[in-house]
Design a protein around this motif. Sequence first.
Motif, PDB file in Angstrom:
ATOM      1  N   ILE A 125     -13.949   9.134 -14.160  1.00  0.00           N
ATOM      2  CA  ILE A 125     -12.671   8.469 -13.900  1.00  0.00           C
ATOM      3  C   ILE A 125     -11.696   8.820 -15.020  1.00  0.00           C
ATOM      4  O   ILE A 125     -12.029   8.689 -16.198  1.00  0.00           O
ATOM      5  CB  ILE A 125     -12.852   6.948 -13.799  1.00  0.00           C
ATOM      6  N   GLU A 126     -10.495   9.249 -14.658  1.00  0.00           N
ATOM      7  CA  GLU A 126      -9.491   9.638 -15.647  1.00  0.00           C
ATOM      8  C   GLU A 126      -8.637   8.432 -16.043  1.00  0.00           C
ATOM      9  O   GLU A 126      -8.425   7.523 -15.242  1.00  0.00           O
ATOM     10  CB  GLU A 126      -8.605  10.750 -15.085  1.00  0.00           C
ATOM     11  N   PHE A 127      -8.143   8.461 -17.282  1.00  0.00           N
ATOM     12  CA  PHE A 127      -7.364   7.344 -17.801  1.00  0.00           C
ATOM     13  C   PHE A 127      -6.187   7.885 -18.603  1.00  0.00           C
ATOM     14  O   PHE A 127      -6.355   8.795 -19.426  1.00  0.00           O
ATOM     15  CB  PHE A 127      -8.240   6.469 -18.709  1.00  0.00           C
ATOM     16  N   VAL A 128      -5.000   7.321 -18.356  1.00  0.00           N
ATOM     17  CA  VAL A 128      -3.813   7.746 -19.102  1.00  0.00           C
ATOM     18  C   VAL A 128      -2.912   6.543 -19.377  1.00  0.00           C
ATOM     19  O   VAL A 128      -2.763   5.655 -18.527  1.00  0.00           O
ATOM     20  CB  VAL A 128      -3.034   8.848 -18.347  1.00  0.00           C
ATOM     21  N   VAL A 129      -2.374   6.505 -20.577  1.00  0.00           N
ATOM     22  CA  VAL A 129      -1.398   5.489 -20.977  1.00  0.00           C
ATOM     23  C   VAL A 129      -0.002   6.089 -20.831  1.00  0.00           C
ATOM     24  O   VAL A 129       0.241   7.211 -21.272  1.00  0.00           O
ATOM     25  CB  VAL A 129      -1.619   5.065 -22.447  1.00  0.00           C
ATOM     26  N   VAL A 130       0.909   5.360 -20.197  1.00  0.00           N
ATOM     27  CA  VAL A 130       2.312   5.768 -20.131  1.00  0.00           C
ATOM     28  C   VAL A 130       3.099   4.838 -21.032  1.00  0.00           C
ATOM     29  O   VAL A 130       3.182   3.629 -20.787  1.00  0.00           O
ATOM     30  CB  VAL A 130       2.867   5.704 -18.693  1.00  0.00           C
ATOM     31  N   SER A 131       3.650   5.399 -22.101  1.00  0.00           N
ATOM     32  CA  SER A 131       4.422   4.614 -23.069  1.00  0.00           C
ATOM     33  C   SER A 131       5.898   4.970 -22.948  1.00  0.00           C
ATOM     34  O   SER A 131       6.272   6.131 -23.078  1.00  0.00           O
ATOM     35  CB  SER A 131       3.917   4.896 -24.492  1.00  0.00           C
ATOM     36  N   GLY A 132       6.712   3.967 -22.714  1.00  0.00           N
ATOM     37  CA  GLY A 132       8.143   4.208 -22.543  1.00  0.00           C
ATOM     38  C   GLY A 132       8.987   3.385 -23.489  1.00  0.00           C
ATOM     39  O   GLY A 132       8.560   2.328 -23.978  1.00  0.00           O
ATOM     40  N   ASP A 133      10.183   3.851 -23.746  1.00  0.00           N
ATOM     41  CA  ASP A 133      11.145   3.115 -24.561  1.00  0.00           C
ATOM     42  C   ASP A 133      11.646   1.913 -23.760  1.00  0.00           C
ATOM     43  O   ASP A 133      11.194   1.660 -22.632  1.00  0.00           O
ATOM     44  CB  ASP A 133      12.306   4.045 -24.939  1.00  0.00           C
ATOM     45  N   MET A 134      12.576   1.150 -24.302  1.00  0.00           N
ATOM     46  CA  MET A 134      13.188   0.063 -23.543  1.00  0.00           C
ATOM     47  C   MET A 134      13.773   0.626 -22.254  1.00  0.00           C
ATOM     48  O   MET A 134      14.376   1.703 -22.257  1.00  0.00           O
ATOM     49  CB  MET A 134      14.273  -0.614 -24.369  1.00  0.00           C
ATOM     50  N   ILE A 135      13.570  -0.076 -21.152  1.00  0.00           N
ATOM     51  CA  ILE A 135      14.015   0.394 -19.842  1.00  0.00           C
ATOM     52  C   ILE A 135      15.160  -0.474 -19.356  1.00  0.00           C
ATOM     53  O   ILE A 135      15.012  -1.695 -19.219  1.00  0.00           O
ATOM     54  CB  ILE A 135      12.858   0.348 -18.809  1.00  0.00           C
ATOM     55  N   GLU A 136      16.294   0.159 -19.094  1.00  0.00           N
ATOM     56  CA  GLU A 136      17.452  -0.587 -18.606  1.00  0.00           C
ATOM     57  C   GLU A 136      17.169  -1.162 -17.220  1.00  0.00           C
ATOM     58  O   GLU A 136      16.629  -0.486 -16.353  1.00  0.00           O
ATOM     59  CB  GLU A 136      18.672   0.339 -18.545  1.00  0.00           C
ATOM     60  N   GLY A 137      17.526  -2.425 -17.033  1.00  0.00           N
ATOM     61  CA  GLY A 137      17.394  -3.045 -15.727  1.00  0.00           C
ATOM     62  C   GLY A 137      16.105  -3.817 -15.511  1.00  0.00           C
ATOM     63  O   GLY A 137      15.892  -4.368 -14.433  1.00  0.00           O
ATOM     64  N   THR A 138      15.242  -3.887 -16.532  1.00  0.00           N
ATOM     65  CA  THR A 138      13.996  -4.629 -16.384  1.00  0.00           C
ATOM     66  C   THR A 138      14.169  -6.074 -16.835  1.00  0.00           C
ATOM     67  O   THR A 138      15.093  -6.414 -17.573  1.00  0.00           O
ATOM     68  CB  THR A 138      12.867  -3.999 -17.209  1.00  0.00           C
ATOM     69  N   ILE A 139      13.243  -6.929 -16.419  1.00  0.00           N
ATOM     70  CA  ILE A 139      13.259  -8.327 -16.834  1.00  0.00           C
ATOM     71  C   ILE A 139      13.114  -8.435 -18.349  1.00  0.00           C
ATOM     72  O   ILE A 139      13.807  -9.213 -19.006  1.00  0.00           O
ATOM     73  CB  ILE A 139      12.122  -9.112 -16.141  1.00  0.00           C
ATOM     74  N   THR A 140      12.209  -7.628 -18.920  1.00  0.00           N
ATOM     75  CA  THR A 140      11.989  -7.678 -20.367  1.00  0.00           C
ATOM     76  C   THR A 140      13.264  -7.343 -21.131  1.00  0.00           C
ATOM     77  O   THR A 140      13.632  -8.025 -22.095  1.00  0.00           O
ATOM     78  CB  THR A 140      10.867  -6.707 -20.777  1.00  0.00           C
ATOM     79  N   ALA A 141      13.950  -6.278 -20.700  1.00  0.00           N
ATOM     80  CA  ALA A 141      15.200  -5.891 -21.365  1.00  0.00           C
ATOM     81  C   ALA A 141      16.244  -6.999 -21.251  1.00  0.00           C
ATOM     82  O   ALA A 141      16.970  -7.291 -22.210  1.00  0.00           O
ATOM     83  CB  ALA A 141      15.729  -4.593 -20.771  1.00  0.00           C
ATOM     84  N   THR A 142      16.296  -7.628 -20.093  1.00  0.00           N
ATOM     85  CA  THR A 142      17.247  -8.720 -19.882  1.00  0.00           C
ATOM     86  C   THR A 142      16.955  -9.899 -20.798  1.00  0.00           C
ATOM     87  O   THR A 142      17.859 -10.476 -21.417  1.00  0.00           O
ATOM     88  CB  THR A 142      17.209  -9.183 -18.414  1.00  0.00           C
TER      89      THR A 142
END
Length: 253
Positions: A182-199
């Motif tokens: 089974i393959e595993f990958v982490v996707v790490s992103g900067d602050m995302i405009e329009g998300t609840i967290t950013a708001t």
Amino acid sequence: MTSPFAPDTLTGKRVLVTGSSRGIGAQTVTYFAQAGASVVINYRSKAVRAEKLVAQLTESGTTAFAVAADLTDDASVTAMFDTVHAELGGLDVLVLNASGGMEQGMAEDYAMQLNRDAQVRVLQTALPLLAAGSRIVFVTSHQAHFINTTETMPEYEAVARSKRAGEDALRALLPDLEARGIEFVVVSGDMIEGTITATLLERSNPGALATRKEAAGKLYDVAEFAAEVARAALDPVPADHTRYVGDTGSFTG
């Protein structure tokens, strides 16, 4: 935004995205469905919103259904995967997108319950449905991924540390996943405009988004970041199991 996949690229594939009734999760699951995959929309409480998305996706003939599950509850997670097994027989892609910790009125340790404990619970419960060649994608932020070496905003620190704890706990399972193929990958992103967290961050720390955007040069929006998450399910897994989205100079410099 145009789909990151050509039509029918994922025909025959079965995909579950946690926390996918809105935001990044909803857009990610939409990309999978548009490419022909059978998709499962997981949500905690917003049934109407989830069913509306199901209706939109099934209009084009895609197999899509929604399953309610509180990921911090063992029985709820088990019931979700029982439903997935009954409906699809298994999974080819599991996207661990659901996260939180900035909500009001939750237990003091809720961020750790959801962002660490629940992530491990979901993965381990899903294992019987994941055959060799399947893939798990864990979605996080630069602010969490780099929290051990780079400070973040005080309002986000508890969430960042819990998400990093979740990432570490999942990475500890890599030997077992690799033994299963089974393959595993982490996707790490900067602050995302329009998300609840950013708001929420902007509400508690006015100007935070603009400050980060100036430092990074560009911030991805929901559709752009969701496309990167979706691509992570098919693209070759990086050597360090981490796919970075957006500028990392402020965290590695």
